[in-house]
Design an enzyme around this catalytic site. Structure first.
Site, PDB file in Angstrom:
ATOM      1  N   GLU A  48      33.356  25.202  35.123  1.00  0.00           N
ATOM      2  CA  GLU A  48      32.615  26.451  35.319  1.00  0.00           C
ATOM      3  C   GLU A  48      33.028  27.502  34.294  1.00  0.00           C
ATOM      4  OE1 GLU A  48      30.044  26.990  37.047  1.00  0.00           O
ATOM      5  OE2 GLU A  48      30.066  25.041  38.036  1.00  0.00           O
ATOM      6  N   TYR A 133      29.997  34.574  40.935  1.00  0.00           N
ATOM      7  CA  TYR A 133      29.314  33.347  40.552  1.00  0.00           C
ATOM      8  C   TYR A 133      30.262  32.142  40.607  1.00  0.00           C
ATOM      9  CZ  TYR A 133      27.682  29.457  37.983  1.00  0.00           C
ATOM     10  OH  TYR A 133      27.377  28.172  37.670  1.00  0.00           O
ATOM     11  N   ASP A 151      22.928  33.327  39.317  1.00  0.00           N
ATOM     12  CA  ASP A 151      23.140  33.533  37.888  1.00  0.00           C
ATOM     13  C   ASP A 151      21.777  33.802  37.255  1.00  0.00           C
ATOM     14  OD1 ASP A 151      21.829  31.177  37.852  1.00  0.00           O
ATOM     15  OD2 ASP A 151      23.346  30.033  36.791  1.00  0.00           O
ATOM     16  N   CYS A 199      12.284  25.541  34.875  1.00  0.00           N
ATOM     17  CA  CYS A 199      11.952  26.962  34.829  1.00  0.00           C
ATOM     18  C   CYS A 199      12.804  27.659  33.782  1.00  0.00           C
ATOM     19  CB  CYS A 199      12.156  27.582  36.214  1.00  0.00           C
ATOM     20  SG  CYS A 199      11.268  29.127  36.473  1.00  0.00           S
TER      21      CYS A 199
END
Length: 308
Positions: A48, A133, A151, A199
């Site tokens: 991450e 996040y 995010d 997307c």
DNA sequence: GTCCCGGCAG
DNA sequence: CTGCCGGGAC
């Protein structure tokens, strides 16, 4: 376009159908990343932190060799700061501060959590460099115990699909309300995958077989506007670039006098010039304040090295 | 030029 | 709330 006041999920949309469609779409096919095959919170935290502002494709190799070198939080906690920062810069992972944060977080796990990795978003946020996040991402992917992650991907998806107003608290509320309870692992993976492969900024709804087309406001109207993302200042010639060069050069030496370092950072360096010793001392001094570099007096004047 | 699975310090 | 932090890929 809706406003943020009292925004509610469209009454004519079946939330459960929306949830199932996304999860089934994700489970049928998705990109394979090595960190999607582990539930080790340390390994996931490393992935991450590396992924923040760095393309996933470039992270894979770095992630594997980082864990090869420091397989556990305990191992990383014992490492020299200079080695961790040196690894970071030599793998072009960006923002060297994040290497420092990761190193500090590992030391916190050992010292403050007695070696037992925190498992809740709140506890995870106590770790250096871990904000909302990352805390939810680690809690989700390691323990299936997180809240909805928000995010830029998630914002874009919600903004387009359900015309959610561009407002952070609203995004958080809507994302939380849409996530099926107790399924944060698959859900957060799925909704970020949707933002990543269907997307995107330039969407590929049909090509990617987006599972939300029948409900999607943007797909209906053809308006694929996305929330504004603050555009970053120019990188070429920037202070950020110069900081990166200092760290990258110092990685190759034990220590370096400022006037030796200077020309390796800027070709136009001259001790008394506009970008000279004063300029460099200030730059290096800020890096020292950030805990990345050490600045010491010696016989040859000021010398710099990576901070241990 | 723009984008990329944010977070910290002031 | 604002400014700042790296660098490769496209």
């Amino acid at each position: 376009m809706s406003t943020s006041e009292e925004w509610t999920f469209p009454a004519d949309v079946d939330r459960e159908a929306v949830q199932n469609a996304l999860v089934e779409w994700y489970e049928a096919d998705h990109r394979e990343f090595p960190w999607r095959r582990t539930e080790d919170p340390y390994e996931i935290l490393v992935s991450e932190v590396m992924s923040q502002q760095t393309q996933l494709g470039r992270v894979v190799e770095a992630w594997e060799s980082f864990l090869d070198r420091w397989p556990t939080a305990a191992a990383l906690a014992d490492a020299d700061r200079a080695d961790v920062v040196g690894f970071w810069t030599s793998h072009s992972l960006g923002y060297n501060n994040r290497a420092k944060y990761l190193h500090e977080a590992a030391q916190q796990v050992e010292a403050e959590f007695d070696g037992a990795f925190p498992e809740t978003p709140d506890e995870l946020q106590e770790l250096m460099g871990v904000g909302p996040y990352t805390a939810n991402a680690v809690a989700s992917f390691a323990f299936n115990n997180g809240d909805a992650v928000v995010d830029t991907n998630v914002k874009r998806v919600l903004y387009r699909a359900f015309d959610v107003p561009d407002d952070d608290p609203t995004f958080e509320r809507v994302a939380g309300g849409l996530m099926p309870a107790g399924e944060s692992r698959v859900w957060n993976n799925a909704i970020m995958e949707l933002g990543g492969v269907a997307c995107e900024k330039t969407p590929s709804c049909d090509a990617a077989g987006c599972p939300w087309r029948e409900w999607c406001h943007a797909y209906q109207t053809g308006d694929f506007t996305a929330p504004d993302v603050p555009t970053q200042p120019e990188f070429e010639g920037s202070r950020r670039q110069m900081r990166g060069r200092v760290v990258s050069v110092l990685k190759e030496y034990d220590e370096l006098a400022l006037d030796t370092l200077g020309p390796r950072v800027r070709v136009d360096y001259s001790p008394d010039g506009e970008h000279g010793r004063e300029w460099l001392r200030e730059l290096v001094s800020d890096l020292a304040d950030d805990g990345l570099v050490e600045l010491d007096e010696s016989d040859e004047g000021l010398v710099a090295r990576l901070q241990r």
